[in-house]
Design a protein around this motif. Structure first.
Motif, PDB file in Angstrom:
ATOM      1  N   ALA A   1      44.395  -0.517  34.773  1.00 33.33           N
ATOM      2  CA  ALA A   1      45.653  -1.223  34.624  1.00 33.33           C
ATOM      3  C   ALA A   1      46.763  -0.617  35.454  1.00 33.33           C
ATOM      4  O   ALA A   1      47.711  -1.299  35.838  1.00 33.33           O
ATOM      5  CB  ALA A   1      46.064  -1.242  33.144  1.00 33.33           C
ATOM      6  N   SER A   2      46.672   0.655  35.784  1.00 38.23           N
ATOM      7  CA  SER A   2      47.730   1.323  36.524  1.00 38.23           C
ATOM      8  C   SER A   2      47.559   1.229  38.032  1.00 38.23           C
ATOM      9  O   SER A   2      48.320   1.847  38.772  1.00 38.23           O
ATOM     10  CB  SER A   2      47.799   2.794  36.116  1.00 38.23           C
ATOM     11  N   ALA A   3      46.580   0.439  38.518  1.00 41.07           N
ATOM     12  CA  ALA A   3      46.350   0.348  39.956  1.00 41.07           C
ATOM     13  C   ALA A   3      47.581  -0.230  40.644  1.00 41.07           C
ATOM     14  O   ALA A   3      48.124  -1.234  40.227  1.00 41.07           O
ATOM     15  CB  ALA A   3      45.132  -0.528  40.235  1.00 41.07           C
ATOM     16  N   SER A   4      48.034   0.431  41.690  1.00 44.29           N
ATOM     17  CA  SER A   4      49.160  -0.042  42.471  1.00 44.29           C
ATOM     18  C   SER A   4      48.969   0.425  43.905  1.00 44.29           C
ATOM     19  O   SER A   4      48.091   1.222  44.207  1.00 44.29           O
ATOM     20  CB  SER A   4      50.470   0.495  41.899  1.00 44.29           C
ATOM     21  N   ALA A   5      49.822  -0.080  44.786  1.00 45.46           N
ATOM     22  CA  ALA A   5      49.739   0.313  46.188  1.00 45.46           C
ATOM     23  C   ALA A   5      49.861   1.825  46.310  1.00 45.46           C
ATOM     24  O   ALA A   5      50.580   2.478  45.567  1.00 45.46           O
ATOM     25  CB  ALA A   5      50.832  -0.386  46.972  1.00 45.46           C
ATOM     26  N   ASN A   6      49.153   2.388  47.272  1.00 43.55           N
ATOM     27  CA  ASN A   6      49.178   3.823  47.565  1.00 43.55           C
ATOM     28  C   ASN A   6      48.689   4.692  46.414  1.00 43.55           C
ATOM     29  O   ASN A   6      49.122   5.828  46.266  1.00 43.55           O
ATOM     30  CB  ASN A   6      50.586   4.264  47.972  1.00 43.55           C
ATOM     31  N   ALA A   7      47.786   4.176  45.605  1.00 44.29           N
ATOM     32  CA  ALA A   7      47.309   4.934  44.446  1.00 44.29           C
ATOM     33  C   ALA A   7      45.790   5.073  44.484  1.00 44.29           C
ATOM     34  O   ALA A   7      45.092   4.275  45.099  1.00 44.29           O
ATOM     35  CB  ALA A   7      47.725   4.233  43.157  1.00 44.29           C
ATOM     36  N   ASP A   8      45.298   6.109  43.818  1.00 43.75           N
ATOM     37  CA  ASP A   8      43.865   6.234  43.599  1.00 43.75           C
ATOM     38  C   ASP A   8      43.398   5.055  42.758  1.00 43.75           C
ATOM     39  O   ASP A   8      44.158   4.502  41.964  1.00 43.75           O
ATOM     40  CB  ASP A   8      43.547   7.524  42.850  1.00 43.75           C
ATOM     41  N   TYR A   9      42.149   4.672  42.928  1.00 45.30           N
ATOM     42  CA  TYR A   9      41.543   3.583  42.164  1.00 45.30           C
ATOM     43  C   TYR A   9      40.227   4.115  41.623  1.00 45.30           C
ATOM     44  O   TYR A   9      39.314   4.390  42.400  1.00 45.30           O
ATOM     45  CB  TYR A   9      41.337   2.384  43.086  1.00 45.30           C
ATOM     46  N   TYR A  10      40.157   4.313  40.317  1.00 47.91           N
ATOM     47  CA  TYR A  10      38.980   4.944  39.693  1.00 47.91           C
ATOM     48  C   TYR A  10      38.656   6.268  40.387  1.00 47.91           C
ATOM     49  O   TYR A  10      37.497   6.601  40.614  1.00 47.91           O
ATOM     50  CB  TYR A  10      37.765   4.029  39.710  1.00 47.91           C
ATOM     51  N   GLY A  11      39.674   6.990  40.802  1.00 46.10           N
ATOM     52  CA  GLY A  11      39.488   8.275  41.455  1.00 46.10           C
ATOM     53  C   GLY A  11      39.267   8.199  42.951  1.00 46.10           C
ATOM     54  O   GLY A  11      39.213   9.225  43.625  1.00 46.10           O
ATOM     55  N   CYS A  12      39.109   7.003  43.495  1.00 44.61           N
ATOM     56  CA  CYS A  12      38.915   6.831  44.935  1.00 44.61           C
ATOM     57  C   CYS A  12      40.270   6.913  45.629  1.00 44.61           C
ATOM     58  O   CYS A  12      41.164   6.121  45.328  1.00 44.61           O
ATOM     59  CB  CYS A  12      38.255   5.485  45.225  1.00 44.61           C
ATOM     60  N   PRO A  13      40.461   7.849  46.551  1.00 38.14           N
ATOM     61  CA  PRO A  13      41.764   8.021  47.189  1.00 38.14           C
ATOM     62  C   PRO A  13      42.190   6.791  47.987  1.00 38.14           C
ATOM     63  O   PRO A  13      41.348   6.099  48.579  1.00 38.14           O
ATOM     64  CB  PRO A  13      41.563   9.208  48.134  1.00 38.14           C
ATOM     65  N   TYR A  14      43.483   6.540  48.013  1.00 42.92           N
ATOM     66  CA  TYR A  14      44.047   5.451  48.793  1.00 42.92           C
ATOM     67  C   TYR A  14      43.666   5.636  50.266  1.00 42.92           C
ATOM     68  O   TYR A  14      43.809   6.713  50.826  1.00 42.92           O
ATOM     69  CB  TYR A  14      45.565   5.424  48.635  1.00 42.92           C
ATOM     70  N   GLY A  15      43.126   4.587  50.882  1.00 46.70           N
ATOM     71  CA  GLY A  15      42.708   4.632  52.274  1.00 46.70           C
ATOM     72  C   GLY A  15      41.230   4.889  52.459  1.00 46.70           C
ATOM     73  O   GLY A  15      40.743   4.881  53.585  1.00 46.70           O
ATOM     74  N   ALA A  16      40.480   5.100  51.377  1.00 49.96           N
ATOM     75  CA  ALA A  16      39.061   5.464  51.477  1.00 49.96           C
ATOM     76  C   ALA A  16      38.154   4.389  50.882  1.00 49.96           C
ATOM     77  O   ALA A  16      38.591   3.491  50.171  1.00 49.96           O
ATOM     78  CB  ALA A  16      38.812   6.781  50.749  1.00 49.96           C
ATOM     79  N   VAL A  17      36.868   4.520  51.165  1.00 49.42           N
ATOM     80  CA  VAL A  17      35.795   3.787  50.487  1.00 49.42           C
ATOM     81  C   VAL A  17      34.993   4.831  49.734  1.00 49.42           C
ATOM     82  O   VAL A  17      34.720   5.912  50.264  1.00 49.42           O
ATOM     83  CB  VAL A  17      34.897   3.037  51.497  1.00 49.42           C
ATOM     84  N   CYS A  18      34.632   4.524  48.480  1.00 49.07           N
ATOM     85  CA  CYS A  18      33.924   5.504  47.650  1.00 49.07           C
ATOM     86  C   CYS A  18      32.659   4.907  47.052  1.00 49.07           C
ATOM     87  O   CYS A  18      32.637   3.740  46.667  1.00 49.07           O
ATOM     88  CB  CYS A  18      34.827   5.982  46.521  1.00 49.07           C
TER      89      CYS A  18
END
Length: 129
Positions: free
Chosen positions: A22-39
């Motif tokens: 729910a806290s996903a936003s621009a420039n943020a980690d997503y499930y621990g995946c750093p912004y700008g990356a593929v995990c």
């Protein structure tokens, strides 16, 4: 069959977007995946944690090894970047799936996948003719 994530039609297929935190936003980690990356995660659930060596930053092909079964794959890149899952090494073979947008993720069977390609634009290296 080609599938797409983020409600984008590709070759007649359509797949719904996977829900993220729910806290996903621009420039943020997503499930621990750093912004700008593929995990790539340890299992089919993003709560299984990111694999050791499972964070990819650079555009282009990345070969995979010893990947079996379903793993969660997150595209947390920006600027319209995508990740394509390919059956061959070095971004060749048949394209099995493309994850568009950011941040989005999907549980993918990596058994037949030997490489992933990070890129931008409308040219997908593994797309079938």
């Amino acid at each position: 069959m080609r599938t797409a994530v983020a409600a984008v039609a590709v070759a007649g297929s359509l797949m719904a977007v996977s829900a993220g935190p729910a806290s996903a936003s621009a420039n943020a980690d997503y499930y621990g995946c750093p912004y700008g990356a593929v995990c790539i995660y340890n299992g089919a659930d993003p709560n299984s944690g990111i694999e050791s060596g499972g964070v990819y930053w650079a555009y282009g092909p990345h070969n995979l090894s010893n990947q079996f079964g379903y793993h969660y794959v997150v595209n947390n890149q920006y600027g319209g970047a995508w990740v394509e899952l390919c059956t061959g090494y070095n971004g060749t073979g048949r394209g099995e799936s493309i994850i568009f947008g950011s941040p989005y993720g999907n549980s993918e069977d990596l058994g037949p996948i030997n490489s992933i390609v990070l890129g931008t634009g409308n040219t997908f290296p593994c797309t079938p003719p």
